[in-house]
Design a protein around this motif. Structure first.
Motif, short mmCIF file in Angstrom:
data_model
loop_
_atom_site.label_atom_id
_atom_site.label_comp_id
_atom_site.label_asym_id
_atom_site.label_seq_id
_atom_site.Cartn_x
_atom_site.Cartn_y
_atom_site.Cartn_z
N ILE A 146 32.78 -18.44 95.45
CA ILE A 146 32.35 -19.07 96.72
C ILE A 146 31.94 -20.52 96.55
N ALA A 147 31.13 -20.83 95.34
CA ALA A 147 30.32 -21.81 95.15
C ALA A 147 31.65 -23.39 95.31
N PRO A 148 32.69 -23.10 94.59
CA PRO A 148 33.24 -24.34 94.40
C PRO A 148 33.59 -25.15 95.70
N ALA A 149 33.86 -24.57 96.89
CA ALA A 149 33.96 -25.21 98.09
C ALA A 149 32.71 -25.96 98.52
N LEU A 150 31.75 -25.25 98.46
CA LEU A 150 30.45 -25.88 98.76
C LEU A 150 30.10 -27.08 97.81
N ILE A 151 30.26 -27.02 96.62
CA ILE A 151 30.35 -27.99 95.68
C ILE A 151 31.16 -29.26 95.78
N ILE A 152 32.35 -29.10 95.98
CA ILE A 152 33.23 -30.04 96.28
C ILE A 152 32.99 -30.87 97.53
N GLN A 153 32.40 -30.17 98.65
CA GLN A 153 31.89 -31.03 99.92
C GLN A 153 30.55 -31.65 99.38
N ALA A 154 29.65 -31.16 98.78
CA ALA A 154 28.50 -31.79 98.48
C ALA A 154 28.78 -33.00 97.32
N LEU A 155 29.58 -33.08 96.44
CA LEU A 155 30.19 -34.06 95.30
C LEU A 155 30.71 -35.04 96.33
N TRP A 156 31.55 -34.63 97.25
CA TRP A 156 32.30 -36.07 98.13
C TRP A 156 31.10 -36.84 98.59
N TYR A 157 30.21 -36.22 99.48
CA TYR A 157 29.30 -36.90 100.03
C TYR A 157 28.35 -37.69 99.04
N TYR A 158 28.09 -37.32 97.83
CA TYR A 158 27.23 -37.94 96.85
C TYR A 158 28.06 -39.01 96.28
N ILE A 159 29.45 -38.85 96.01
CA ILE A 159 30.18 -39.96 95.38
C ILE A 159 30.63 -41.15 96.23
N ILE A 160 31.14 -40.60 97.38
CA ILE A 160 31.50 -41.65 98.28
C ILE A 160 30.52 -42.38 99.01
N PRO A 161 30.45 -43.63 99.02
CA PRO A 161 29.42 -44.40 99.45
C PRO A 161 29.11 -44.28 101.25
N SER A 191 31.21 -45.99 103.78
CA SER A 191 32.48 -46.03 103.63
C SER A 191 33.05 -45.17 104.91
N PHE A 192 34.04 -45.21 105.39
CA PHE A 192 34.61 -44.46 106.54
C PHE A 192 35.05 -43.00 106.13
N PHE A 193 35.16 -43.10 104.99
CA PHE A 193 35.61 -41.57 104.64
C PHE A 193 34.44 -40.82 103.90
N HIS A 194 33.05 -41.32 104.32
CA HIS A 194 31.90 -40.50 103.61
C HIS A 194 31.88 -39.19 104.20
N THR A 195 32.01 -39.05 105.64
CA THR A 195 31.60 -37.71 106.36
C THR A 195 33.03 -37.35 106.63
N TRP A 196 32.71 -35.66 106.59
CA TRP A 196 34.05 -35.19 107.04
C TRP A 196 33.91 -34.72 108.54
N HIS A 197 34.71 -35.30 109.26
CA HIS A 197 35.21 -34.82 110.66
C HIS A 197 35.16 -33.46 110.77
N PRO A 198 34.88 -32.77 111.91
CA PRO A 198 34.99 -31.34 111.83
C PRO A 198 36.55 -30.65 111.82
N SER A 216 25.89 -33.70 107.29
CA SER A 216 24.86 -32.82 106.72
C SER A 216 25.65 -32.14 105.71
N PRO A 217 25.80 -32.56 104.38
CA PRO A 217 26.53 -31.76 103.39
C PRO A 217 25.89 -30.59 102.97
N PRO A 218 26.60 -29.66 102.32
CA PRO A 218 25.82 -28.59 101.76
C PRO A 218 24.79 -28.66 100.99
N SER A 219 23.36 -28.31 101.13
CA SER A 219 22.21 -28.35 100.29
C SER A 219 21.10 -27.12 100.60
N LEU A 220 20.76 -26.67 99.62
CA LEU A 220 19.69 -25.78 99.90
C LEU A 220 18.22 -26.27 100.37
N GLY A 221 17.78 -25.55 101.44
CA GLY A 221 16.77 -26.04 102.17
C GLY A 221 17.07 -26.86 103.53
#
Length: 359
Positions: free
Chosen positions: A92-107, A110-117, A192-197
């Protein structure tokens, strides 16, 4: 692939739990036999199967699961619940981690920082479909290792020829609807990327546990109704075309049943216990896990990974044999819950286990 003509046991109304009668000793006169549904597609070499049949191949366990086995008189072993929880975390965790890392790595600029629905929907649908494939392989592995309930009388059923296409279509509808529904009901916010809290509460195991129990409440009364009233049974009978199902056959259903189970019941549960968007991702994976587990017939004491241990002291935990017996009894029912036995216990619709007694 082995293919032999077997007969299937058609069980009568199960003994009431209050009588405390061992169902293993019900007289043989209560059992009638009829031919299994035709499944010629499994006879074909893989390269000669059509597209739908190749996808259905994912649901096949080893040949021995489709052949009557000698009776195993030993109690089913306990399946390590912590090992299963670890497997779920890893899946289960990899999908959440990938999205969270994307938001952390992409400035952020950048137009590509957020994920459209739409991007989030495609990504999580592919992730969910991948999870389903891995889940089925995980469960069929256990079927091969431990065998299945009732295998000394009747092995597992293949998906009938006439339902192969419908099964794959149902899987697609299921994964699309559960993914989209989770994003909508969870209130997806592209910023809002995946994050606890934040998008995952610190109390998410409790929230998801309550959501699953609430879902089971609505499912219990719907499920009992379709077994009680003949005009509703005709919409549910396709799901009971097998008395000895396999993991993916948990999804096989009539159109009306799909609408109720995939859309309306999760919606009702979400109105009572709202989940945040990424909590929905976790919940839908656990939900699919328990549904596939319950339809596998794996001969182990295997209970719900989140709430099974909590409910066990009250005799309300769900194990594999509970839903396996539900299919064997067919329209006569019993064991209507699919996440717990809470409401079966309260309303006295539990069928006592035959083999699946905790060791």
């Amino acid at each position: 692939m082995l293919q032999t003509t077997y007969t299937e046991a058609s069980y009568e109304q199960p003994v009431n739990a209050e009588t405390n009668v061992d169902l293993q000793h019900v007289p043989a006169s209560n059992v009638t036999y009829k031919l299994r549904p035709t499944a010629n597609w499994v006879q074909k070499p893989y390269e000669k199967r059509n597209f739908w049949e190749r996808l259905a191949t994912l649901d096949l366990a080893s040949d021995k699961c489709y052949v009557v086995q000698p009776q195993n008189t030993n109690p089913p072993p306990n399946l390590n619940v912590w090992r299963e929880r670890l497997w779920l975390i890893v899946m289960i965790a990899p999908a959440l981690i990938i999205q969270a890392l994307w938001y952390y790595i992409i400035p952020e600029n950048s137009f590509f920082h957020t994920w459209h629905p739409i991007v989030a929907f495609i990504f999580y649908h592919l992730a969910f479909f991948t999870f389903i494939i891995r889940l089925v392989k995980h469960i069929t592995y256990y079927m091969d290792v431990y065998g299945t309930f009732d295998e000394y009388k009747r092995p597992r059923d293949y998906v009938p020829d006439k339902y192969v296409y419908r099964l794959i279509l149902s899987i697609l509808i299921y994964t699309l609807a559960r993914t989209g529904g989770g994003l909508i009901l969870g209130g997806y916010n592209r910023y809002s990327p995946p994050s606890l809290g934040h998008t995952i509460s610190w109390a998410f195991p409790i929230k998801i546990g309550i959501w699953l129990i609430t879902l089971d409440f609505f499912f219990y009364f719907y499920h009992r109704a379709v077994h009680t009233f003949p005009f509703l049974w005709k919409y549910h009978s396709k799901h009971h075309s097998t008395k000895h199902p396999t993991p993916l056959q948990s999804i096989l259903a009539d159109d009306l049943q799909e609408i109720i189970e995939i859309f309306l019941i999760p919606l009702a549960a979400s109105l009572v216990m709202p989940l945040l968007v990424h909590e929905f991702w976790i919940a839908q994976c656990i939900l699919a896990y328990v549904e596939a587990m319950g339809h596998s017939g794996t001969r182990v004491y295997w209970t719900h990974p989140l709430i099974g241990e909590i409910l066990r002291p009250f005799g309300m935990e769900l194990t594999v044999e509970d839903h396996d017996l539900h299919h064997r009894y067919g329209k006569s029912g019993k064991n209507y819950g699919k996440q717990t036995r809470i409401f079966d216990r309260i309303f006295n619709t539990i069928s006592e286990r035959i083999e699946g007694v905790e060791k």
